[in-house]
Design a protein around this motif. Structure first.
Motif, mmCIF file in Angstrom:
data_model
loop_
_atom_site.group_PDB
_atom_site.id
_atom_site.type_symbol
_atom_site.label_atom_id
_atom_site.label_comp_id
_atom_site.label_asym_id
_atom_site.label_seq_id
_atom_site.Cartn_x
_atom_site.Cartn_y
_atom_site.Cartn_z
ATOM 1 N N LYS A 139 0.828 -1.212 0.000
ATOM 2 C CA LYS A 139 0.000 0.000 0.000
ATOM 3 C C LYS A 139 0.859 1.257 0.000
ATOM 4 O O LYS A 139 0.368 2.350 -0.232
ATOM 5 C CB LYS A 139 -0.919 0.009 1.221
ATOM 6 C CG LYS A 139 -2.049 -1.016 1.157
ATOM 7 C CD LYS A 139 -2.874 -0.951 2.435
ATOM 8 C CE LYS A 139 -3.959 -2.001 2.462
ATOM 9 N NZ LYS A 139 -4.593 -2.075 3.792
ATOM 10 N N GLN A 252 -2.577 -8.802 0.612
ATOM 11 C CA GLN A 252 -1.926 -8.310 1.815
ATOM 12 C C GLN A 252 -1.462 -9.425 2.746
ATOM 13 O O GLN A 252 -0.420 -9.315 3.364
ATOM 14 C CB GLN A 252 -2.881 -7.375 2.562
ATOM 15 C CG GLN A 252 -2.215 -6.748 3.765
ATOM 16 C CD GLN A 252 -2.884 -5.467 4.174
ATOM 17 O OE1 GLN A 252 -3.951 -5.132 3.716
ATOM 18 N NE2 GLN A 252 -2.236 -4.743 5.061
ATOM 19 N N ILE A 271 -9.361 -4.036 -0.994
ATOM 20 C CA ILE A 271 -8.138 -3.273 -0.706
ATOM 21 C C ILE A 271 -6.972 -4.203 -0.349
ATOM 22 O O ILE A 271 -5.823 -3.957 -0.710
ATOM 23 C CB ILE A 271 -8.405 -2.212 0.400
ATOM 24 C CG1 ILE A 271 -7.193 -1.311 0.611
ATOM 25 C CG2 ILE A 271 -8.843 -2.826 1.708
ATOM 26 C CD1 ILE A 271 -7.463 -0.080 1.459
ATOM 27 N N GLN A 272 -7.278 -5.336 0.318
ATOM 28 C CA GLN A 272 -6.211 -6.257 0.699
ATOM 29 C C GLN A 272 -5.587 -6.925 -0.521
ATOM 30 O O GLN A 272 -4.406 -7.230 -0.544
ATOM 31 C CB GLN A 272 -6.733 -7.358 1.638
ATOM 32 C CG GLN A 272 -7.240 -6.843 2.968
ATOM 33 C CD GLN A 272 -8.737 -6.636 2.983
ATOM 34 O OE1 GLN A 272 -9.342 -6.274 1.981
ATOM 35 N NE2 GLN A 272 -9.345 -6.871 4.131
#
Lengths: 324, 245
Positions: A139, A252, A271-272
């Motif tokens: 990120k 992630q 998002i991960q």
């Protein structure tokens, strides 16, 4: 003081990530007007060792002790740290491969060196010695200053281009054994599938998600990956459900990848997941939902059903390959 | 058997990462902190291995008082007791040196970490601990089994796996496959409040690295959409424009 680069091999063969590390280390040696020394441990042919010169190594230390044929991080760290001391090298470079991750921190402790893990760019040496590395699982990036005299840098695979403009390297046999207490761990078995492209090293990755509805539908994903010479990947829900092995989970809490091309099929783009793919150079997204968040970070997209689009894409790739 | 699990307090996986003070500080405003997901796997395996009173599981965290909710979560999941080294986790070397100092005074049969923390992703603490304690270390394991005084682990390698055996103790970093994370039950949550959490002061350690700034990835341009029935155009774009095939 020369720069020392550890040249990892797999079954006696150097990999692309090794050439990246040598090219990167060459550039650091140039920044410091110094020489580049490589160290190879294991059973590697002299042709390959001499060829390290192409990537910028002037000298190669060749450790071909049978005791050290297989990778034991504890012993390899002793050998590499000793070589750094003997050569007077204050910077040690290696690939941030699976093995490199078990090695760099141990070398760091032995040399009382700060470790920049997962470097993605050359160091900046304007007063401070700083290295940019991945952080927050893709990120963000962090710029780390190594404040120690000795420094260890492990390079993220696929983040530095292989540069070939050197000649032949001088190869020296280098006697090393590691310490007696380094050999407590023993390798029982190594399983390496030779037909599969390794995910962290891959130039192209074809990844699929829940949109494929079930493990039985992976045939077309495998076919597309095979045509492109790509590694296979998947999203977390897919590996959690046992459709695909955990080793293919990108994101992630899985593997972070940085291929030239990442093709995401039926993955919405949580998002991960995006964290693990953000350093891909080009991202293609195929999803039937035009609102899928993945499209916001994609370079190219097709809004459509995977079961219709992927077979057509396979046909188009076949046609392209036939004409190329 | 005595097992030590090293745990980190990290931003929740759904966190949008931003920075303050001219990109020199992580912006933790409104961020929920959690037990690092890989450490949860390590903890779950440790609890399985000591199931039925066959040993103890101690968790250790290097952090300020603000990490205590995460430590209590680990106790609620099933750790026996906890230790907090009262210091900011400066970098992996600092953390490893603190844990090593504790382990030298309080030996363990097995030391587990997560394969990496999801904030700084260093994957370094397990190997540094191994080096500091002169023990074997395996930084990313997919499987761990104990048979008497020996441990067998499976580690990931590019395109495959490697199986290693070593006598205990070892240090290993747990990844997916080692165990399924455990969700605390009500009894666990209640008992966590009274389980021992010892706070110790750090040992003096010279730091070797410093984060001086952060960057966020460069935003990508607008996505170029290709019609679903025109996959040939996508192939052309990937070849001619993006030059990736």
């Amino acid at each position: 003081m020369p720069v020392l680069v550890y040249t990892e091999n797999a079954d006696g063969k150097f990999k692309k990530s090794t050439f990246e590390a040598v090219s990167y280390a060459r550039a650091i040696a140039d920044q410091n007007n110094t020489n580049l020394v490589a160290i190879s441990i294991g059973d590697v042919s002299s042709d390959q060792l001499i060829a390290l010169g192409k990537y910028g190594a002037e000298k190669v230390l060749n450790v071909s002790n049978a005791k050290l044929k297989n990778f034991i991080n504890q012993a390899y760290a002793s050998v590499i740290a000793d070589a750094a001391k003997k050569e007077g090298a204050d910077i040690v470079v290696l690939s941030n491969s699976f093995s490199g991750r078990g090695l760099a921190p141990r070398i760091g402790v032995k040399l009382q060196a700060g470790v920049a893990d997962g470097a993605v760019a050359l160091p900046e040496q304007t007063g401070k010695f700083t290295v940019k590395k991945t952080a927050f699982s893709g990120k963000a990036f962090a710029v780390v200053e190594l404040t120690s005299i000795n420094k260890v840098i492990s390079l993220t695979p696929n983040s530095y281009k292989v540069v070939e403009n050197g000649g032949a390297a001088t190869v020296e046999d280098y006697a090393a054994e590691g310490n007696a207490s380094d050999f407590k761990a023993m390798i029982k078995e190594i399983v390496r599938s030779t037909d599969k492209v390794s995910l962290p090293d891959a130039d192209i990755v074809v990844s699929a998600g829940r949109g494929l509805k079930g493990p039985e539908n992976w045939g077309m994903v495998e076919e597309l990956a095979g045509l492109l010479g790509a590694a296979l990947a998947c999203s977390k829900p897919v590996s959690d459900a046992g459709w695909r092995p955990h080793s293919e989970h990108v994101g992630q809490t899985g593997i972070a990848v940085s291929p030239n091309l990442y093709i995401a099929i039926g993955i919405s783009g949580a998002i991960q997941h995006l964290a693990g793919v953000s350093s891909s150079k080009v991202i293609v997204v195929i999803n039937k939902d035009p609102e899928a968040p993945f499209f916001k970070v994609a370079d190219y997209g097709i809004v459509g059903d995977a079961f219709e689009v992927v077979p057509k894409l396979i046909a188009a790739v076949k046609e392209y390959k036939a004409s190329a | 058997m005595k097992i030590l699990v090293c745990i980190s307090n990290v931003p929740d996986t759904t966190t949008k990462i931003t920075f303050t003070d001219n990109n020199t500080q992580f912006n933790n405003n409104g961020v929920q902190f959690i037990l690092n997901p890989y450490d949860e796997i390590a903890l779950a395996r440790a609890i399985e291995l000591t199931d039925g009173g066959n040993g103890t599981v101690t968790v250790i965290n290097v952090g300020e008082a603000s990490t205590e909710p995460t430590i209590r979560k680990a106790l609620a999941i099933g750790a026996t007791d906890a230790v907090r080294v009262n210091a900011k986790a400066h970098d992996a070397w600092y953390v490893a040196a603190q844990v090593a100092a504790y382990v030298k005074a309080n030996p363990f049969d097995l030391i587990l970490t997560g394969r990496e923390s999801i904030d700084y992703n260093g994957s370094k603490v397990a190997s540094m601990l191994g080096e500091l304690l002169d023990l074997p270390s395996v930084s990313i394991i997919k499987k761990l089994d104990i048979d008497g005084d020996n441990v067998t682990v499976e580690r990931e390698i590019e395109g495959g796996k490697e199986v290693l055996t070593t006598p205990l103790p070892i240090v290993a970093g747990a990844a997916e496959g080692v165990a399924e994370p455990k969700i605390p039950n009500m009894r666990g949550i209640m008992s966590a409040r009274t389980k021992p959490l010892t706070v110790i002061e750090p040992v003096g350690v010279k730091t070797l690295s410093e984060i001086i700034s952060y960057e966020t990835p460069a935003p990508r341009g607008q996505v170029k959409l290709v019609a679903a029935d025109d996959t040939a155009k996508l192939v052309d774009l990937l070849h001619d424009e993006a030059r990736v095939i």
